[in-house]
Design an enzyme around this catalytic site. Structure first.
Site, PDB file in Angstrom:
ATOM      1  N   LYS A 125       0.844  -1.206   0.000  1.00  0.00           N
ATOM      2  CA  LYS A 125       0.000   0.000   0.000  1.00  0.00           C
ATOM      3  C   LYS A 125       0.874   1.248   0.000  1.00  0.00           C
ATOM      4  O   LYS A 125       0.597   2.215  -0.711  1.00  0.00           O
ATOM      5  CB  LYS A 125      -0.947  -0.029   1.210  1.00  0.00           C
ATOM      6  CG  LYS A 125      -2.071  -1.041   1.028  1.00  0.00           C
ATOM      7  CD  LYS A 125      -2.831  -1.363   2.298  1.00  0.00           C
ATOM      8  CE  LYS A 125      -3.768  -2.556   2.017  1.00  0.00           C
ATOM      9  NZ  LYS A 125      -4.457  -3.045   3.205  1.00  0.00           N
ATOM     10  N   ASP A 170     -11.209   2.243   3.472  1.00  0.00           N
ATOM     11  CA  ASP A 170     -11.477   0.807   3.315  1.00  0.00           C
ATOM     12  C   ASP A 170     -12.963   0.548   3.071  1.00  0.00           C
ATOM     13  O   ASP A 170     -13.344  -0.534   2.626  1.00  0.00           O
ATOM     14  CB  ASP A 170     -11.059   0.053   4.590  1.00  0.00           C
ATOM     15  CG  ASP A 170      -9.746  -0.696   4.425  1.00  0.00           C
ATOM     16  OD1 ASP A 170      -9.387  -1.009   3.272  1.00  0.00           O
ATOM     17  OD2 ASP A 170      -9.091  -0.972   5.452  1.00  0.00           O
ATOM     18  N   GLN A 202      -4.782  -1.839   9.310  1.00  0.00           N
ATOM     19  CA  GLN A 202      -4.606  -3.155   8.686  1.00  0.00           C
ATOM     20  C   GLN A 202      -5.238  -4.242   9.563  1.00  0.00           C
ATOM     21  O   GLN A 202      -4.923  -4.340  10.738  1.00  0.00           O
ATOM     22  CB  GLN A 202      -3.111  -3.417   8.457  1.00  0.00           C
ATOM     23  CG  GLN A 202      -2.821  -4.701   7.726  1.00  0.00           C
ATOM     24  CD  GLN A 202      -3.396  -4.725   6.309  1.00  0.00           C
ATOM     25  OE1 GLN A 202      -3.252  -3.781   5.546  1.00  0.00           O
ATOM     26  NE2 GLN A 202      -4.074  -5.801   5.959  1.00  0.00           N
TER      27      GLN A 202
END
Ligand code: NAD
Length: 287
Positions: free
Chosen positions: A53, A120, A97
């Site tokens: 990322k 997200d 994460q």
């Protein structure tokens, strides 16, 4: 082999290149895009995802802030950091994460992120927005599948097609079903309790498998000519990556198919990068 192979690597590269151009245009207006990534603990797979990322941010021209916290970080400490990032006007997106260590409450963490920075697309506000057709961040993997269908099979008109999604998780199956509904597909969601799965799948023009079990979808599940998207990421006994679909036999009869690796996987990061751009445009351009 008769199926067209949908090249997720190439499509994700195309999306990242488009974002690079858009990012440069923002920079000319003095606007920077910033993603904050939080990793708790040292899970090797999570470390790889976080590294990828950060690399994608670098490639496109976004700033990435990295917070690598020890495994024994308390919930309060993590929530404090999220609160600080929520209030920073330079930060557009916040990504924690997953999975988090067992002593942490993932739902509470997701709910703590400002929905306008939830790139997200996991916050209930964004999930609800998708449900009622409002603007919001869409979970990256299902958003990536839509791009694979549109860009990878350009002559496919999703509207009115029979789509069977296998899997009903909050991050893939359920949002996938809402996105396909938004594209006017006729959607069936199959899952572990579905009876006669091959029969259900065989009526599909588009199959999206998000099960997490190697090779559960065989040629007996696929109507000749159907488009098959394989979201699954599994490992074979000899450690090789594979999807939920038996690629060798299904690619003989499908119209188009995604490989694993190189299909859905690379799209997830590309769509995350897209959400970061959208977040910056919303925060800093008022779009
Ligand atoms: P999950 O375990 O949360 O959900 C799996 C779903 O499959 C469940 O809804 C379950 O009902 C269904 N299921 C299980 N066994 C079944 C069976 N025999 N027949 C029919 N349905 C069955 O998993 P998830 O988080 O949705 O992920 C699914 C897969 O996609 C995993 O392999 C995961 O690694 C992968 N994934 C890939 C990406 C990517 O970027 N490519 C992103 C997220 C998840």
């Amino acid at each position: 082999m008769s199926a067209t192979i949908i090249d997720g690597k190439a499509i994700s590269q195309q999306i990242k290149d488009e974002l690079k151009v858009k990012c440069e245009a923002l920079k000319e207006k003095g606007i920077e895009v910033t993603l904050a990534v939080i990793l708790v603990g040292s899970d090797p797979a999570s470390q790889v995802y976080v590294r990828n990322k950060k690399r994608a941010c670098e490639y496109i021209g976004y700033n990435s802030l990295s917070y690598e916290l020890p495994e024994d970080t308390t919930m309060d400490k993590l929530l404090e950091l999220i609160e600080e990032l929520n209030s920073r006007s330079d930060v557009d997106g916040i990504l924690v994460q997953m999975p988090l260590p067992p002593h942490m409450d993932e739902k509470k963490v997701i709910n703590a992120i400002d929905p306008s920075k939830d790139v997200d697309g996991f916050h209930p506000m964004n999930v609800g927005a998708l449900m009622v057709g409002d603007k919001g961040f869409v979970s990256c993997t299902p958003a990536g599948v839509i791009q694979l269908l549109k860009r990878g099979v350009p002559d496919l008109d999703i509207s009115g097609k029979e789509c069977v999604i296998i899997g009903r998780s909050n991050i893939v199956g359920k949002p996938m079903s809402l996105l396909m509904l938004r594209e006017n597909a006729t959607v069936t969601v199959a899952h572990s309790r579905t009876k006669n799965l091959p029969e259900v799948c065989k009526r599909a023009d588009i199959i999206i498998a998000a099960v997490g079990k190697a090779g559960v979808i065989t040629k007996d599940h696929v109507k000749p000519g159907a488009v098959v998207i394989d979201v699954g990421i599994n490992r074979t006994d000899d450690g090789k990556l594979c999807g939920d679909v038996k690629f060798d036999e299904v690619s003989e009869i499908a119209g188009a198919i995604t490989p694993v690796p190189g299909g859905v996987g690379p799209m997830t990061i590309a769509m995350l990068m897209n959400n970061c751009y959208e977040a910056a445009a919303m925060h800093k351009l008022g779009e």
